[in-house]
Design an enzyme around this catalytic site. Structure first.
Site, PDB file in Angstrom:
ATOM      1  N   ASP A   1       3.186  15.961   6.958  1.00  0.00           N
ATOM      2  CA  ASP A   1       4.485  15.959   6.287  1.00  0.00           C
ATOM      3  C   ASP A   1       4.753  17.316   5.643  1.00  0.00           C
ATOM      4  OD1 ASP A   1       4.871  13.184   6.865  1.00  0.00           O
ATOM      5  OD2 ASP A   1       3.470  12.722   5.266  1.00  0.00           O
TER       6      ASP A   1
ATOM      7  N   ASP B   1      -1.920  19.636   8.196  1.00  0.00           N
ATOM      8  CA  ASP B   1      -1.293  18.551   7.447  1.00  0.00           C
ATOM      9  C   ASP B   1      -0.068  18.129   8.254  1.00  0.00           C
ATOM     10  OD1 ASP B   1      -0.655  16.792   5.277  1.00  0.00           O
ATOM     11  OD2 ASP B   1       0.778  18.280   4.541  1.00  0.00           O
TER      12      ASP B   1
END
Length: 249
Positions: free
Chosen positions: A14, A12
């Site tokens: 953020d 991922d």
């Protein structure tokens, strides 16, 4: 973690690679609290909090986050059209309003990756493992470029890519499964690295062999309950020989 036994690692973005999750949190907070202060219809207009972010927004595609938060407050808005401007009180309008706030902060302040995340990327670069990013944000390529890391990844499955391909976003596992396929891997040979409960759930539901929760505020218990096989405080914890992290198994 025996990285040599894995074919692909799916990050991922953020809150895992870059601290832009904090920028997203503040952009959501400003947008929702401005909306709630002006809303005259039915529903709970009490102050939007960080817990609202973790419970209803974190890790999800932007419009899904808007829908889920509004539903939690009993506020009904029309879906709106793609042509809606950010000033429009629709699901799309609010989502675009938040996106404008995020882009303004990114352009103004830039972004620097977490040192521990760069350390893990440096380690993985020495191994025959393929790397991808799977992010609900349509801004993922721009964030990676701003952080100087775009060339580290063979594929970036952003929110825009998911929309183009018709893939449901997290907590559905489809974007992770697509990224693994692009990299010539499968869930059984791939690692998912996520800081959001929705993303961890996506990895677990996709049957990924390792789903590592990175606790940037969601909480180790919540990440474990969502299906994390391991929870760490920082990706430096996953670099062999590192003593910088304080992760919990």
């Amino acid at each position: 973690m025996d990285w040599a036994d894995r074919a692909a690692v799916l990050f991922d973005l953020d809150g895992v690679i870059t601290p832009t999750a904090e920028v997203h949190m503040r952009a959501w907070e400003v947008m929702f609290n401005d909306f709630l202060a002006d809303w005259k219809g039915e529903g709970d207009t009490s102050t939007y909090t960080d817990q609202d972010y973790f419970d209803h927004v974190d890790g999800k595609p932007r419009y899904d986050g808007v829908r889920d938060f509004l539903a939690s407050r009993g506020i009904a808005l029309p879906e709106g059209e793609e042509s809606d401007g950010p000033e429009t009180d629709t699901v799309r309008g609010l989502g675009d309003r938040k996106n404008d706030a995020f882009n303004a902060v990114l352009e103004r302040d830039g972004v620097t990756a977490y040192p521990g995340s760069v350390a893990l990327l440096d380690h993985l670069a020495t191994l025959p493992v393929r790397l991808g990013v799977v992010s609900s944000s349509a801004n993922a390529p721009a964030v990676l470029e701003a952080a100087g890391l775009l060339d580290r990844f063979e594929t970036v499955v952003s929110g825009a890519v998911a929309h183009e391909l018709g893939l449901p976003g997290k907590p559905a596992p489809d974007t992770f499964l697509h990224a693994a396929e692009v990299l010539g891997a499968t869930a059984a040979t791939s690692v998912v690295l996520e800081d959001a409960v929705s993303g961890v759930r996506a990895g677990a539901d996709g049957g990924f062999v390792d789903v590592v929760g990175v606790d940037r505020g969601a909480g180790a218990e919540a990440l474990t309950a969502a299906g994390a096989t391991l929870v760490v405080a920082d990706l430096a914890d996953l670099v062999p020989g590192s003593t910088d992290g304080e992760g919990d198994a």
